[in-house]
Write an enzyme that holds these catalytic residues in place. Structure first.
Site, PDB file in Angstrom:
ATOM      1  N   LYS A  11       5.111   5.245   6.033  1.00  0.00           N
ATOM      2  CA  LYS A  11       5.973   4.075   5.154  1.00  0.00           C
ATOM      3  C   LYS A  11       7.066   4.727   4.363  1.00  0.00           C
ATOM      4  O   LYS A  11       7.372   5.817   4.158  1.00  0.00           O
ATOM      5  CB  LYS A  11       4.733   3.669   4.434  1.00  0.00           C
ATOM      6  CG  LYS A  11       3.468   2.913   4.992  1.00  0.00           C
ATOM      7  CD  LYS A  11       2.495   1.988   4.381  1.00  0.00           C
ATOM      8  CE  LYS A  11       1.430   1.437   5.142  1.00  0.00           C
ATOM      9  NZ  LYS A  11       0.493   0.701   4.061  1.00  0.00           N
ATOM     10  N   TYR A  51       1.865  -7.673   9.935  1.00  0.00           N
ATOM     11  CA  TYR A  51       0.858  -7.791   8.944  1.00  0.00           C
ATOM     12  C   TYR A  51       0.460  -9.434   8.855  1.00  0.00           C
ATOM     13  O   TYR A  51      -0.168  -9.746   7.784  1.00  0.00           O
ATOM     14  CB  TYR A  51       1.410  -7.398   7.339  1.00  0.00           C
ATOM     15  CG  TYR A  51       1.445  -5.843   7.403  1.00  0.00           C
ATOM     16  CD1 TYR A  51       0.060  -5.060   7.318  1.00  0.00           C
ATOM     17  CD2 TYR A  51       2.304  -5.145   6.989  1.00  0.00           C
ATOM     18  CE1 TYR A  51      -0.026  -3.932   7.052  1.00  0.00           C
ATOM     19  CE2 TYR A  51       2.531  -3.912   6.739  1.00  0.00           C
ATOM     20  CZ  TYR A  51       1.214  -3.146   6.945  1.00  0.00           C
ATOM     21  OH  TYR A  51       1.152  -1.773   6.755  1.00  0.00           O
ATOM     22  N   ASN A 114       1.271   3.359  -0.229  1.00  0.00           N
ATOM     23  CA  ASN A 114       0.262   4.305   0.116  1.00  0.00           C
ATOM     24  C   ASN A 114       0.520   5.223   1.578  1.00  0.00           C
ATOM     25  O   ASN A 114      -0.270   5.472   2.261  1.00  0.00           O
ATOM     26  CB  ASN A 114      -1.143   3.513   0.356  1.00  0.00           C
ATOM     27  CG  ASN A 114      -1.040   2.327   1.341  1.00  0.00           C
ATOM     28  OD1 ASN A 114      -0.221   2.394   1.930  1.00  0.00           O
ATOM     29  ND2 ASN A 114      -2.445   1.759   1.454  1.00  0.00           N
ATOM     30  N   HIS A 117       0.165   4.067   7.656  1.00  0.00           N
ATOM     31  CA  HIS A 117      -0.729   3.022   8.313  1.00  0.00           C
ATOM     32  C   HIS A 117      -1.521   3.455   9.385  1.00  0.00           C
ATOM     33  O   HIS A 117      -0.630   4.225  10.254  1.00  0.00           O
ATOM     34  CB  HIS A 117       0.330   1.625   8.554  1.00  0.00           C
ATOM     35  CG  HIS A 117      -0.417   0.760   9.780  1.00  0.00           C
ATOM     36  ND1 HIS A 117      -1.262  -0.268   9.412  1.00  0.00           N
ATOM     37  CD2 HIS A 117      -0.704   0.715  10.996  1.00  0.00           C
ATOM     38  CE1 HIS A 117      -1.838  -0.753  10.527  1.00  0.00           C
ATOM     39  NE2 HIS A 117      -1.586  -0.220  11.364  1.00  0.00           N
ATOM     40  N   GLU A 128      -0.491  -3.226  18.161  1.00  0.00           N
ATOM     41  CA  GLU A 128       0.333  -2.662  17.398  1.00  0.00           C
ATOM     42  C   GLU A 128       1.415  -1.646  18.165  1.00  0.00           C
ATOM     43  O   GLU A 128       2.446  -1.844  17.799  1.00  0.00           O
ATOM     44  CB  GLU A 128      -0.140  -1.941  16.098  1.00  0.00           C
ATOM     45  CG  GLU A 128      -0.848  -2.850  15.334  1.00  0.00           C
ATOM     46  CD  GLU A 128      -1.930  -2.054  14.009  1.00  0.00           C
ATOM     47  OE1 GLU A 128      -2.227  -3.016  13.467  1.00  0.00           O
ATOM     48  OE2 GLU A 128      -1.896  -0.935  14.196  1.00  0.00           O
TER      49      GLU A 128
HETATM   50  P1  GDP Z   1      -5.174  -0.314   5.460  1.00  0.00           P
HETATM   51  O1  GDP Z   1      -6.052  -0.547   6.785  1.00  0.00           O
HETATM   52  O2  GDP Z   1      -6.232   0.871   4.781  1.00  0.00           O
HETATM   53  O3  GDP Z   1      -3.954   0.206   5.499  1.00  0.00           O
HETATM   54  O4  GDP Z   1      -5.759  -1.446   4.558  1.00  0.00           O
HETATM   55  P2  GDP Z   1      -5.760  -3.189   4.642  1.00  0.00           P
HETATM   56  O5  GDP Z   1      -5.423  -3.555   6.049  1.00  0.00           O
HETATM   57  O6  GDP Z   1      -6.394  -3.559   3.502  1.00  0.00           O
HETATM   58  O7  GDP Z   1      -3.999  -3.460   3.924  1.00  0.00           O
HETATM   59  C1  GDP Z   1      -2.796  -3.311   4.503  1.00  0.00           C
HETATM   60  C2  GDP Z   1      -1.698  -2.948   3.380  1.00  0.00           C
HETATM   61  O8  GDP Z   1      -1.640  -3.748   2.616  1.00  0.00           O
HETATM   62  C3  GDP Z   1      -2.209  -1.316   2.591  1.00  0.00           C
HETATM   63  O9  GDP Z   1      -2.120  -0.159   3.546  1.00  0.00           O
HETATM   64  C4  GDP Z   1      -1.355  -1.486   1.581  1.00  0.00           C
HETATM   65  O10 GDP Z   1       0.067  -1.121   1.771  1.00  0.00           O
HETATM   66  C5  GDP Z   1      -1.165  -3.076   1.374  1.00  0.00           C
HETATM   67  N1  GDP Z   1      -2.282  -3.427   0.272  1.00  0.00           N
HETATM   68  C6  GDP Z   1      -3.458  -3.804   0.261  1.00  0.00           C
HETATM   69  N2  GDP Z   1      -3.903  -4.130  -0.927  1.00  0.00           N
HETATM   70  C7  GDP Z   1      -2.974  -4.444  -1.626  1.00  0.00           C
HETATM   71  C8  GDP Z   1      -2.775  -4.699  -2.928  1.00  0.00           C
HETATM   72  O11 GDP Z   1      -3.729  -5.191  -3.528  1.00  0.00           O
HETATM   73  N3  GDP Z   1      -1.607  -4.649  -3.305  1.00  0.00           N
HETATM   74  C9  GDP Z   1      -0.449  -4.281  -2.664  1.00  0.00           C
HETATM   75  N4  GDP Z   1       0.917  -4.529  -3.334  1.00  0.00           N
HETATM   76  N5  GDP Z   1      -0.754  -3.826  -1.474  1.00  0.00           N
HETATM   77  C10 GDP Z   1      -1.704  -3.978  -0.783  1.00  0.00           C
END
Ligand code: GDP
Length: 140
Positions: A11, A51, A114, A117, A128
């Site tokens: 990222k 997303y 973070n 992905h 994807e």
């Molecule tokens: P992952 O599968 O571990 O990447 O997590 P998710 O599918 O739940 O979320 C997708 C991405 O959305 C995450 O990797 C973060 O970059 C972002 N994200 C998730 N929760 C939050 C949040 O509470 N705040 C923000 N700003 N970004 C978030």
């Protein structure tokens, strides 16, 4: 365990800090093979499509803004149980909760920024990968 392919993104927070090689090193040390890779600036439309499952979430706008804020490296990773293995070495979404030694624990700045992905299912991995690569781009 079956050989699988999963989709990865390094990222913008990681590319900005010149961490592509460091992340790739952790990927390769885990035994996963990088079988396709391209550095791109993704469009708003691409980020929204990628997303779309999170469209109703409060952080959706912030997420799309972040993912289009700088270059990313899109990748296909291959190996035994690649989908689960990559999720393990990435660590939890929230770096504060990620296990020691994981990519997110080592490099991520926050829940949003973070660093990586990784696909969370075989179905999503296939979709994807297809969004960013065609068959000829992937050399296993
Ligand atoms: P992952 O599968 O571990 O990447 O997590 P998710 O599918 O739940 O979320 C997708 C991405 O959305 C995450 O990797 C973060 O970059 C972002 N994200 C998730 N929760 C939050 C949040 O509470 N705040 C923000 N700003 N970004 C978030």
């Amino acid at each position: 365990m079956a050989t699988e392919r999963t989709f990865s993104i390094i990222k913008p927070d990681a590319t900005a800090r010149n961490l592509t090689g460091a992340v790739n090193s952790m990927i390769e040390q885990s035994g996963l093979r990088i079988v396709a890779q391209r550095r791109v600036r993704i469009t708003r439309e691409q980020a929204e499509t990628f997303y779309s499952v999170h469209r109703e979430r409060p952080f959706f706008g912030e997420l799309v803004q972040f993912m289009t804020s700088g270059p990313v490296v899109v990748q296909v990773l291959q190996g035994d149980g690649a989908i689960t293995k990559y999720r393990e070495i990435m660590g939890a979404t929230d770096p504060a909760k990620a296990a020691n030694g994981t990519i997110r624990k080592t490099f991520a700045r926050s829940m949003g920024e973070n660093s990586v992905h990784g696909s969370d299912s075989a179905e999503n991995a296939a979709a994807e990968i297809a969004q960013f690569f065609s068959g000829n781009d992937i050399v296993g």
